[in-house]
Design an enzyme around this catalytic site. Structure first.
Site, PDB file in Angstrom:
ATOM      1  N   SER A  21       0.817  -1.214   0.000  1.00  0.00           N
ATOM      2  CA  SER A  21       0.000   0.000   0.000  1.00  0.00           C
ATOM      3  C   SER A  21       0.853   1.268   0.000  1.00  0.00           C
ATOM      4  O   SER A  21       1.869   1.365   0.698  1.00  0.00           O
ATOM      5  CB  SER A  21      -0.920   0.009   1.224  1.00  0.00           C
ATOM      6  OG  SER A  21      -1.652   1.219   1.284  1.00  0.00           O
ATOM      7  N   LYS A  71     -13.803  -4.008   3.028  1.00  0.00           N
ATOM      8  CA  LYS A  71     -14.642  -2.831   2.824  1.00  0.00           C
ATOM      9  C   LYS A  71     -16.116  -3.051   3.169  1.00  0.00           C
ATOM     10  O   LYS A  71     -16.836  -2.076   3.416  1.00  0.00           O
ATOM     11  CB  LYS A  71     -14.508  -2.338   1.381  1.00  0.00           C
ATOM     12  CG  LYS A  71     -13.183  -1.658   1.087  1.00  0.00           C
ATOM     13  CD  LYS A  71     -13.184  -1.048  -0.310  1.00  0.00           C
ATOM     14  CE  LYS A  71     -11.904  -0.280  -0.584  1.00  0.00           C
ATOM     15  NZ  LYS A  71     -11.935   0.387  -1.906  1.00  0.00           N
ATOM     16  N   ASP A 109     -14.035   6.806  -1.309  1.00  0.00           N
ATOM     17  CA  ASP A 109     -13.692   6.443  -2.684  1.00  0.00           C
ATOM     18  C   ASP A 109     -14.527   7.224  -3.695  1.00  0.00           C
ATOM     19  O   ASP A 109     -14.027   7.591  -4.763  1.00  0.00           O
ATOM     20  CB  ASP A 109     -13.888   4.939  -2.909  1.00  0.00           C
ATOM     21  CG  ASP A 109     -12.712   4.114  -2.407  1.00  0.00           C
ATOM     22  OD1 ASP A 109     -11.596   4.663  -2.317  1.00  0.00           O
ATOM     23  OD2 ASP A 109     -12.915   2.927  -2.097  1.00  0.00           O
ATOM     24  N   PRO A 159     -21.212 -12.087 -14.930  1.00  0.00           N
ATOM     25  CA  PRO A 159     -22.369 -11.197 -14.962  1.00  0.00           C
ATOM     26  C   PRO A 159     -23.348 -11.432 -13.812  1.00  0.00           C
ATOM     27  O   PRO A 159     -24.013 -10.491 -13.363  1.00  0.00           O
ATOM     28  CB  PRO A 159     -23.020 -11.510 -16.317  1.00  0.00           C
ATOM     29  CG  PRO A 159     -21.876 -11.967 -17.173  1.00  0.00           C
ATOM     30  CD  PRO A 159     -20.999 -12.758 -16.231  1.00  0.00           C
TER      31      PRO A 159
END
Length: 281
Positions: A21, A71, A109, A159
């Site tokens: 990071s 997250k 974000d 998908p």
């Protein structure tokens, strides 16, 4: 105003992996600019280690930047706002902030995408293609809607896994949203293309993807340039990078954690310097 430099709080980034990071370089640069004697380190946590780590943070901790795969799980550790509820993901946990009075989780974000686009001179568009259907793609779609995008095509390896993203775009944001398999290579012309998947996932499709849009946003930053970015740049298209996103979202994280304001270019430059130090730029 930021906290007094006499206070030495801890912050950090958590993810799995986390050692690569750039966030420590960005946040440490912000602390130097703000005159804060704070620390910021990377912590590699497997999913099963998250609750133990966060649950044992003491009063010296002010906040965490949160990357994959945490997250979604981090939402349980603080009070969410409307943006977190909308996207279903958070990338910031703010702790022990006297102004907030309670732990909160936030999504920076979305703002990071908007800041990065604006820094490239792009503030509005009508159509976009988004590659990927994960947490970052959800934030990208919300940011695109705020920029005025009404039509979005999602290209996903599976998908079926994009059903949640399609629901967000179509039913909650009022966009016209289509979903196609990434491997099909069926891309429609669009104003913007945003790739949220690892660079190797689109290498073979770099040509049709990059040439389908007027500008390309590739959230990767290492290795760089990616095949997608290279094709876009060769065609004279603006290219926005993962470092731009990281710097853009970190501006808001720093404000949330410290109360101070830092410039986007300061953080972006700190990231570039760290990449050069590693020999990655």
């Amino acid at each position: 105003m930021p906290d007094s430099q006499d206070s030495a709080f801890q912050c950090g980034v958590i993810g799995h992996p986390a050692g690569h990071s750039l966030s420590p370089a960005l946040h440490r640069a912000a602390y130097r600019e703000l005159g804060l004697n704070w620390t910021y380190d990377a912590h590699d946590l497997a999913p099963e280690e998250l609750d133990h780590f966060v649950g044992h943070l003491d009063g010296s901790w002010r906040g965490l930047s949160v990357t994959m795969p945490h997250k979604e799980a981090i939402r349980g550790w603080g009070e969410a706002n409307e943006l977190v509820e909308l996207t279903g993901v958070a990338n910031t946990l703010v702790l022990n902030n006297p102004e907030l009075g309670r732990p909160v989780v936030r999504n920076t974000d979305v703002g990071g995408f908007l800041t990065a686009f604006a820094a490239a001179g792009i503030e509005s568009a009508d159509s976009a293609t988004v590659v990927g259907a994960g947490a970052t793609a959800r934030s990208a779609v919300v940011a695109l809607r705020e920029m005025g995008v009404e039509r979005v095509l999602v290209l996903a390896r599976s998908p079926q896994r994009a059903s949640g993203l399609k629901d967000l775009a179509s039913n909650r944001l009022g966009m016209v949203c289509g979903v196609r398999p990434l491997e099909s290579g069926q891309v429609l012309p669009a104003d913007l293309l945003v790739s949220t998947v690892p660079s190797k996932g689109v290498t073979e499709l770099a040509e049709p993807l990059a040439t389908s849009a007027q500008a390309v946003f590739d959230v990767s930053y290492h290795p760089w340039p990616t095949a997608l970015a290279r094709v876009a740049a060769e065609g004279g298209r603006p290219v926005i990078t993962g470092l731009d996103l990281l710097a853009g979202q970190a501006v808001e994280q720093v404000r949330l954690m410290t109360g101070g304001e830092v410039d986007f270019e300061l953080l972006r430059s700190a990231g570039q310097e760290e990449l050069r130090r590693r020999g990655d730029l």
